[in-house]
Design an enzyme around this catalytic site. Structure first.
Site, PDB file in Angstrom:
ATOM      1  N   SER A 191     -54.125  14.801  66.200  1.00 59.18           N
ATOM      2  CA  SER A 191     -54.669  14.449  64.886  1.00 59.18           C
ATOM      3  C   SER A 191     -55.740  15.444  64.457  1.00 59.18           C
ATOM      4  O   SER A 191     -55.910  15.699  63.258  1.00 59.18           O
ATOM      5  CB  SER A 191     -55.256  13.040  64.918  1.00 59.18           C
ATOM      6  OG  SER A 191     -56.235  12.917  65.943  1.00 59.18           O
ATOM      7  N   SER A 192     -56.460  16.038  65.416  1.00 64.51           N
ATOM      8  CA  SER A 192     -57.518  16.986  65.052  1.00 64.51           C
ATOM      9  C   SER A 192     -56.932  18.221  64.387  1.00 64.51           C
ATOM     10  O   SER A 192     -57.458  18.706  63.377  1.00 64.51           O
ATOM     11  CB  SER A 192     -58.343  17.376  66.278  1.00 64.51           C
ATOM     12  OG  SER A 192     -57.529  17.962  67.270  1.00 64.51           O
ATOM     13  N   ASP A 198     -51.323  23.667  68.790  1.00 65.86           N
ATOM     14  CA  ASP A 198     -51.392  22.486  67.926  1.00 65.86           C
ATOM     15  C   ASP A 198     -51.486  22.867  66.458  1.00 65.86           C
ATOM     16  O   ASP A 198     -50.769  22.336  65.604  1.00 65.86           O
ATOM     17  CB  ASP A 198     -52.595  21.622  68.311  1.00 65.86           C
ATOM     18  CG  ASP A 198     -52.471  21.035  69.706  1.00 65.86           C
ATOM     19  OD1 ASP A 198     -51.390  21.181  70.320  1.00 65.86           O
ATOM     20  OD2 ASP A 198     -53.450  20.438  70.185  1.00 65.86           O
TER      21      ASP A 198
END
EC number: 2.7.1.6
Length: 371
Positions: free
Chosen positions: A118-119, A163
């Site tokens: 989510s970051s 990510d």
């Protein structure tokens, strides 16, 4: 749209733009990114939506629909950032004098603590919006790199590029084959439905937090091993047997995982490109055993989820993400989904653990504007 309504209520105007960026799940290639190796993530349907308008002063006003207070936080200085606001303010800090202040409202639906990044979704959604509003001309990879720098230098989490790259670059129906040294990438078809398959995410509900802790320790061990071996990064180890003979203890195990894991990524890419996704299960299993025994980042909950999924009929399964909790993934035939869910749930119930959460995931698009 909820985030637009919240922005309007908090700031008394319409947002100048709205961007959506997804979280990610890593099909294979764990802890290889900061070793200049290969990874193969895909974007998930859950992410963060950011409604953003620029300001003429240095004030940053932030609102999250997931925060306990409905009132926006007003930060007069970037040093005032705390908690989730660090990821947003970090993006602004990395942009330096190219931007001033901003009004930002965010709405996220990435399951928290599940290891689905989510970051990165938060960083990439905000960075993409600011890139548009200020005409910065950044490519998706440059947006990803900005998000990584925000997390490394401002938040203090020594993550690799995977990510943010997945959040910024992924395509619907594809996995992203990323070379973390050259940053070269290509999207590899991941049409599991055409083969009667699904990726089932198993959220153990064990909170996953490794900033500055065991994650950083593993990275330091890899860097130390690379120095001992005289290479820039473990990506450069070509003779694994000779390398292992020069190492002892934990560093020996870390190197064995990283080198073999990058080979597994390439093998999975080959099978996907050949239209044989059903055959990747054994590589997923091997990845988990290596992460459990060589990299030592698994947990009892992850191990039980993987073992029960395979016993229940999954073609393969492994932990995904940084480890120490979070989620596992299982490659499951459509007609075995219920059986696998039941097998994992029963294994958790036998141990009096809280029930896991199951999230069937299909490869989603990367960051894109909604207005």
């Amino acid at each position: 749209m909820r985030v637009v309504e919240a922005f309007r209520a908090a700031f008394g105007a319409e947002p100048a733009t709205v961007w959506r960026a997804p979280g990610r799940v890593n099909l294979i290639g764990e802890h290889t990114d900061y070793n200049d190796g290969f990874v193969l993530p895909f974007a998930v349907p859950w992410g963060v939506t950011a409604a953003v308008s620029p300001r003429d002063d240095q004030t940053i006003r932030l609102l999250s629909l997931q925060a306990p207070s409905p009132e926006p936080l007003v930060l007069a200085a970037r040093d005032d950032a705390r908690g989730w606001t660090r990821y947003v303010v970090g993006v602004l800090a990395m942009l330096g004098d190219r931007v001033r202040g901003a009004d930002i409202a965010v709405d996220g639906d990435v399951p928290q603590g599940a290891g689905l990044s989510s970051s990165a979704a938060l960083e990439v959604s905000v960075a993409s919006a600011l890139n548009e509003l200020h005409g910065l001309g950044m490519t998706p990879m440059e947006v990803a790199l900005l998000g990584q720098r925000a997390e490394n230098d401002f938040v203090g989490m020594p993550c690799g590029i995977m990510d943010q790259a997945a959040s910024a670059l992924c395509r619907e129906g594809h996995a992203l084959f990323l070379d973390c040294r050259t940053l070269g990438s290509r999207n590899v078809p991941l049409d599991l439905a055409a083969h009667g398959l699904r990726i089932l995410i198993i959220d153990t509900r064990v909170h996953h937090e490794h900033a500055g802790g065991e994650y950083a320790k593993r990275r330091a061990e890899c860097e130390s091993a690379a120095r001992t071996l005289g290479v820039d990064a473990l990506r450069d180890v070509t003779d694994l047997g000779a390398a292992l003979a020069r190492l002892r203890g934990e560093e020996r195990k870390r190197v064995e995982h990283v080198v073999t894991e990058s080979h597994r990524v390439e093998a999975v890419v080959g099978l996907l490109r050949a239209g044989r996704p059903a055959e990747i299960g054994a590589l997923l299993n091997a990845s988990h055993l290596s992460l459990r025994d060589k990299y030592e980042v698994s947990s009892p909950e992850l191990d039980v989820a993987v073992e029960a999924a395979v016993r229940g009929g999954a073609r393969g399964a492994r932990m995904t993400g940084g480890g120490f909790g979070g989620s596992a993934i299982a490659l499951v035939a459509e007609d075995r989904l219920d059986t696998v869910r039941q097998a994992v749930s029963s294994a958790y119930e036998e141990r009096s653990w809280q029930p896991p959460r199951f999230l069937p995931a299909t490869p989603a698009p990367g960051a894109h504007p909604l207005t």
